[in-house]
Design an enzyme around this catalytic site. Structure first.
Site, PDB file in Angstrom:
ATOM      1  N   GLY A 168       0.790  -1.231   0.000  1.00  0.00           N
ATOM      2  CA  GLY A 168       0.000   0.000   0.000  1.00  0.00           C
ATOM      3  C   GLY A 168       0.820   1.277   0.000  1.00  0.00           C
ATOM      4  O   GLY A 168       0.333   2.327   0.437  1.00  0.00           O
ATOM      5  N   SER A 169       2.034   1.247  -0.536  1.00  0.00           N
ATOM      6  CA  SER A 169       2.817   2.492  -0.528  1.00  0.00           C
ATOM      7  C   SER A 169       2.168   3.536  -1.442  1.00  0.00           C
ATOM      8  O   SER A 169       2.171   4.727  -1.118  1.00  0.00           O
ATOM      9  CB  SER A 169       4.274   2.240  -0.923  1.00  0.00           C
ATOM     10  N   ARG A 187      -5.968  -7.880  -8.995  1.00  0.00           N
ATOM     11  CA  ARG A 187      -7.087  -8.644  -9.554  1.00  0.00           C
ATOM     12  C   ARG A 187      -7.528  -8.005 -10.857  1.00  0.00           C
ATOM     13  O   ARG A 187      -7.492  -6.773 -10.979  1.00  0.00           O
ATOM     14  CB  ARG A 187      -8.296  -8.570  -8.610  1.00  0.00           C
ATOM     15  N   LEU A 188      -7.999  -8.835 -11.783  1.00  0.00           N
ATOM     16  CA  LEU A 188      -8.674  -8.277 -12.950  1.00  0.00           C
ATOM     17  C   LEU A 188     -10.027  -7.736 -12.495  1.00  0.00           C
ATOM     18  O   LEU A 188     -10.696  -8.341 -11.653  1.00  0.00           O
ATOM     19  CB  LEU A 188      -8.916  -9.368 -13.995  1.00  0.00           C
ATOM     20  N   ASN A 222      -5.548   2.804 -13.294  1.00  0.00           N
ATOM     21  CA  ASN A 222      -4.637   1.839 -12.670  1.00  0.00           C
ATOM     22  C   ASN A 222      -3.206   2.333 -12.824  1.00  0.00           C
ATOM     23  O   ASN A 222      -2.887   3.000 -13.809  1.00  0.00           O
ATOM     24  CB  ASN A 222      -4.784   0.479 -13.380  1.00  0.00           C
ATOM     25  N   HIS A 227       0.644   0.854 -13.222  1.00  0.00           N
ATOM     26  CA  HIS A 227       1.328  -0.398 -13.541  1.00  0.00           C
ATOM     27  C   HIS A 227       2.834  -0.130 -13.643  1.00  0.00           C
ATOM     28  O   HIS A 227       3.249   0.864 -14.251  1.00  0.00           O
ATOM     29  CB  HIS A 227       0.805  -0.976 -14.858  1.00  0.00           C
TER      30      HIS A 227
HETATM   31  C1  GAR Z   1       3.015  -1.146  -7.532  1.00  0.00           C
HETATM   32  O1  GAR Z   1       4.320  -1.176  -8.074  1.00  0.00           O
HETATM   33  C2  GAR Z   1       1.982  -1.219  -8.630  1.00  0.00           C
HETATM   34  O2  GAR Z   1       2.366  -0.551  -9.799  1.00  0.00           O
HETATM   35  C3  GAR Z   1       1.910  -2.707  -8.866  1.00  0.00           C
HETATM   36  O3  GAR Z   1       1.925  -3.258  -7.574  1.00  0.00           O
HETATM   37  C4  GAR Z   1       2.742  -2.441  -6.750  1.00  0.00           C
HETATM   38  C5  GAR Z   1       2.019  -2.161  -5.451  1.00  0.00           C
HETATM   39  O4  GAR Z   1       2.865  -1.510  -4.539  1.00  0.00           O
HETATM   40  N1  GAR Z   1       0.734  -3.066  -9.590  1.00  0.00           N
HETATM   41  C6  GAR Z   1       0.719  -4.048 -10.503  1.00  0.00           C
HETATM   42  O5  GAR Z   1       1.679  -4.744 -10.761  1.00  0.00           O
HETATM   43  C7  GAR Z   1      -0.618  -4.240 -11.211  1.00  0.00           C
HETATM   44  N2  GAR Z   1      -0.474  -5.025 -12.383  1.00  0.00           N
HETATM   45  P1  GAR Z   1       2.264  -0.805  -3.272  1.00  0.00           P
HETATM   46  O6  GAR Z   1       1.338  -1.817  -2.591  1.00  0.00           O
HETATM   47  O7  GAR Z   1       3.459  -0.501  -2.419  1.00  0.00           O
HETATM   48  O8  GAR Z   1       1.508   0.411  -3.721  1.00  0.00           O
END
Ligand code: GAR
Length: 206
Positions: free
Chosen positions: A24-25, A104-105, A120, A122
């Site tokens: 969750g950063s 999740r999709l 989103n 990515h």
């Molecule tokens: C982030 O890097 C985000 O871009 C990625 O998960 C990470 C979550 O980090 N999302 C995906 O890969 C979606 N396909 P966080 O929990 O520290 O925000």
């Protein structure tokens, strides 16, 4: 009683829900921006998570932010999860959804209600390296740069219209941990900036 979204005027805050599954950063960064009034008309009003044990949920609880969380198993699958989430979003007047590490999709239930109002983040320069473990995919591919993308959500896997990207170099002998740290830094700059921009541009009242 809360004013229904369709009665709100252009000057009202735009209620945003963040969806997150992990540490969750990105969620924490967005919430900090929201608390400091740095998301334009946008205001983070709630969190949705499919991982009750996640860092994102722990942080939301610690800030007293309304949270809907359950595993898909607990509620009986994706459709049931999204229907419950939709009722929660409606009760908070949510007009925009930001997926920030939501692994999740998104299904038809949420898309029908929010397509065009759901973005989103990515960790790659889409269309390169969609799906899981994008930083590791980039390292394995031996490319010299990767990056981050903010895009609208559609029914595909990281296929929606691209809104903005930031390039991140891959250095010689980069480790996955070092690259991931630089990618996160780029995300924490890009995502709040784009959310603020979208909330300033958004004149509709969904
Ligand atoms: C982030 O890097 C985000 O871009 C990625 O998960 C990470 C979550 O980090 N999302 C995906 O890969 C979606 N396909 P966080 O929990 O520290 O925000």
């Amino acid at each position: 009683m809360e004013t229904p979204p369709f009665l709100q005027t252009a000057g009202d805050p735009l209620a945003i829900a963040v969806f997150a599954s992990g540490t969750g950063s990105n969620f924490r960064t967005l919430l900090a921006h929201s608390e400091q009034g740095m998301l334009g008309r946008g205001c983070i009003v709630c969190l949705v998570s499919d991982r009750p044990d996640s860092g994102a949920v722990a942080h939301a609880m610690s800030r007293g932010l309304p949270t809907f969380t359950a595993t898909h198993q607990e509620v009986g699958g994706r459709k049931a999860f999204e229907e419950a989430a939709l009722a929660f979003l409606a009760s908070h007047g949510v007009r925009w959804i930001v997926l920030a590490g939501y692994m999740r999709l998104v299904g038809r239930t949420l898309l029908q209600a929010y397509e065009g109002h759901m973005i989103n983040i990515h960790p790659s320069l889409l269309p390169h390296f969609p799906g899981l473990d994008a930083p590791a995919q980039a390292l394995s591919a031996g490319v010299s740069e990767t990056g981050v993308t903010v895009h609208y959500v559609d029914a595909g896997m990281d296929t929606g219209q691209i809104i903005a990207q930031t390039r991140v170099p891959i250095l010689p002998n980069d480790s996955l941990a070092a690259l991931t740290t630089r990618i996160h830094a780029a995300e924490h700059e890009l995502l709040p900036r784009i959310v603020a921009q979208l909330c300033s541009d958004a004149m509709d009242t969904k």
